[in-house]
Scaffold this motif. Structure first.
Motif, mmCIF file in Angstrom:
data_model
loop_
_atom_site.group_PDB
_atom_site.id
_atom_site.type_symbol
_atom_site.label_atom_id
_atom_site.label_comp_id
_atom_site.label_asym_id
_atom_site.label_seq_id
_atom_site.Cartn_x
_atom_site.Cartn_y
_atom_site.Cartn_z
ATOM 1 N N GLU A 137 0.813 -1.221 0.000
ATOM 2 C CA GLU A 137 0.000 0.000 0.000
ATOM 3 C C GLU A 137 0.849 1.275 0.000
ATOM 4 O OE1 GLU A 137 0.561 -1.234 4.339
ATOM 5 O OE2 GLU A 137 0.177 -2.221 2.403
ATOM 6 N N GLU A 138 2.175 1.178 -0.143
ATOM 7 C CA GLU A 138 3.040 2.347 0.013
ATOM 8 C C GLU A 138 3.264 3.157 -1.258
ATOM 9 O OE1 GLU A 138 6.100 2.172 3.541
ATOM 10 O OE2 GLU A 138 6.498 0.561 2.131
ATOM 11 N N TYR A 139 2.664 2.784 -2.347
ATOM 12 C CA TYR A 139 2.909 3.453 -3.631
ATOM 13 C C TYR A 139 2.705 4.967 -3.542
ATOM 14 C CZ TYR A 139 2.349 4.714 -8.563
ATOM 15 O OH TYR A 139 2.459 5.308 -9.801
ATOM 16 N N GLU A 140 1.571 5.405 -3.018
ATOM 17 C CA GLU A 140 1.275 6.837 -2.963
ATOM 18 C C GLU A 140 2.246 7.586 -2.051
ATOM 19 O OE1 GLU A 140 -0.698 8.457 -4.802
ATOM 20 O OE2 GLU A 140 -1.673 6.756 -5.797
ATOM 21 N N ALA A 141 2.519 7.015 -0.887
ATOM 22 C CA ALA A 141 3.421 7.679 0.058
ATOM 23 C C ALA A 141 4.815 7.848 -0.537
ATOM 24 C CB ALA A 141 3.490 6.884 1.356
ATOM 25 N N LEU A 142 5.312 6.825 -1.218
ATOM 26 C CA LEU A 142 6.629 6.919 -1.831
ATOM 27 C C LEU A 142 6.630 7.906 -2.996
ATOM 28 C CD1 LEU A 142 7.643 3.139 -1.826
ATOM 29 C CD2 LEU A 142 8.461 4.928 -0.270
ATOM 30 N N SER A 143 5.511 8.006 -3.705
ATOM 31 C CA SER A 143 5.400 8.931 -4.835
ATOM 32 C C SER A 143 5.432 10.379 -4.390
ATOM 33 C CB SER A 143 4.102 8.671 -5.613
ATOM 34 O OG SER A 143 4.039 7.357 -6.094
ATOM 35 N N ASN A 144 4.958 10.646 -3.195
ATOM 36 C CA ASN A 144 4.758 12.025 -2.752
ATOM 37 C C ASN A 144 5.980 12.668 -2.122
ATOM 38 O OD1 ASN A 144 2.105 12.003 -3.626
ATOM 39 N ND2 ASN A 144 1.298 11.283 -1.658
ATOM 40 N N ASP A 145 7.015 11.870 -1.812
ATOM 41 C CA ASP A 145 8.248 12.422 -1.240
ATOM 42 C C ASP A 145 9.334 12.457 -2.313
ATOM 43 O OD1 ASP A 145 7.598 13.129 1.329
ATOM 44 O OD2 ASP A 145 8.042 11.155 2.168
ATOM 45 N N MET A 146 10.010 13.599 -2.433
ATOM 46 C CA MET A 146 11.016 13.744 -3.487
ATOM 47 C C MET A 146 12.117 12.702 -3.362
ATOM 48 S SD MET A 146 13.191 17.141 -4.587
ATOM 49 C CE MET A 146 11.645 18.014 -4.909
ATOM 50 N N TRP A 147 12.541 12.392 -2.140
ATOM 51 C CA TRP A 147 13.662 11.460 -1.972
ATOM 52 C C TRP A 147 13.289 10.044 -2.378
ATOM 53 C CZ3 TRP A 147 13.835 6.976 0.804
ATOM 54 C CH2 TRP A 147 12.826 6.762 1.746
ATOM 55 N N SER A 148 11.995 9.698 -2.321
ATOM 56 C CA SER A 148 11.572 8.314 -2.560
ATOM 57 C C SER A 148 10.794 8.127 -3.857
ATOM 58 C CB SER A 148 10.718 7.822 -1.390
ATOM 59 O OG SER A 148 9.557 8.621 -1.221
ATOM 60 N N GLU A 149 10.612 9.177 -4.655
ATOM 61 C CA GLU A 149 9.764 9.055 -5.837
ATOM 62 C C GLU A 149 10.338 8.112 -6.885
ATOM 63 O OE1 GLU A 149 9.281 13.005 -7.278
ATOM 64 O OE2 GLU A 149 11.399 13.243 -7.844
ATOM 65 N N ASP A 150 11.664 7.899 -6.867
ATOM 66 C CA ASP A 150 12.245 6.959 -7.830
ATOM 67 C C ASP A 150 11.780 5.527 -7.578
ATOM 68 O OD1 ASP A 150 13.552 8.905 -9.211
ATOM 69 O OD2 ASP A 150 15.523 8.536 -8.341
ATOM 70 N N PHE A 151 11.438 5.206 -6.333
ATOM 71 C CA PHE A 151 10.900 3.870 -6.052
ATOM 72 C C PHE A 151 9.611 3.648 -6.846
ATOM 73 C CE2 PHE A 151 13.017 4.343 -1.726
ATOM 74 C CZ PHE A 151 14.042 3.446 -1.992
#
Length: 260
Positions: A137-151
């Motif tokens: 379920e972490e897709y949106e959370a990772l998308s919204n942070d600049m450091w983690s958007e590459d995930f």
């Protein structure tokens, strides 16, 4: 150009390269393939998710126009991979929109050389942090942070993320602060991303997460090729059982006015 179905690619074997995704696509196992509408298929375009390969003999005149049209329609934002120096020259000559050109890196998992050292690395994780498999379920959370958007950039949407994401994240109060994860294309190939929140860097967190990916691969006795995006990722991966194979050139095209 015309698109071939999975069972219509038998005659393209002579165009195959050493790239694992190319071989799988031409074997009819995955992806989309386009060939010239008329005449012999001396070249083709292969697209598997956001990897697009162009291979064979570079075309001229009307065929070049048709090929570029297919690439422009199907390849925006994809990793367009020219499979020879002549294809690099062809792309530079024929691209008629904004683009960028950069390197990516291919490695292969060869096995952990010092398992005890990686176990110690995990045992040294500071208090308040824990490692776990990436949560579907972490897709949106990772998308919204600049450091983690590459995930999340490895995936087209949250459903793809739930289905194909593999890796480990370091959590602080149930929120990811570092990780090593990516998209699994098959047991033979995956895209892998290393990233850490700037507030938590220089603590070996991404390396610790990567060690758990290596444990998983070794325990399941699989040795995939892995695609990463920068030299720092190569350095981290080489410390947890991956061997460098090659650096290669990638193009990305942009038909819209979005920022590159």
């Amino acid at each position: 150009m015309v698109e071939l179905g999975l069972k219509e690619r038998e005659g393209l074997a002579e165009l195959a390269t050493d790239d694992i995704l190319v071989r799988q696509a031409l074997d009819g196992k995955c992806g989309r393939v386009w060939v010239p509408a008329t005449g012999a298929a001396s070249y083709c375009v292969i697209k598997i998710y956001h990897y697009m390969y162009i291979l064979g003999v570079t075309p001229k005149k009307d065929r070049a126009v048709s090929l570029w049209g297919t690439i422009a329609r199907q390849g925006e934002g994809s990793y367009i991979i020219p499979t020879s120096e002549s294809w690099i020259d062809w792309l530079v000559e024929n691209i008629d929109c904004r683009y960028r050109n950069f390197s990516r890196y291919l490695l292969q998992f060869k096995g952990i050389k010092n398992r005890e050292l990686l176990v110690e690395l995990n045992g040294a994780l500071e208090e308040g942090l824990n490692i776990d498999k990436v949560k579907p379920e972490e897709y949106e959370a990772l998308s919204n942070d600049m450091w983690s958007e590459d995930f999340s950039a490895c995936f087209d949407n949250s459903e793809d993320f739930k289905k194909d994401a593999l890796g480990y994240m370091v959590y602080k109060d149930n929120k990811a602060v570092s990780g090593c994860m990516g998209r699994v294309y098959s047991n033979d190939f995956m895209e892998l991303v290393f990233a850490t929140n700037p507030e938590y860097r220089r603590r070996n967190l991404a390396l610790t997460a990567a060690s758990n990916v290596s444990f998983n691969l070794e325990d399941n006795k699989i040795n995939p090729y892995v695609d990463v995006r920068n030299q720092h990722s190569v350095e981290l991966a080489s410390r947890v059982g991956f061997e460098f194979i090659k650096e290669y050139q990638v193009f990305q095209i942009y038909n819209s006015d979005d920022e590159i």
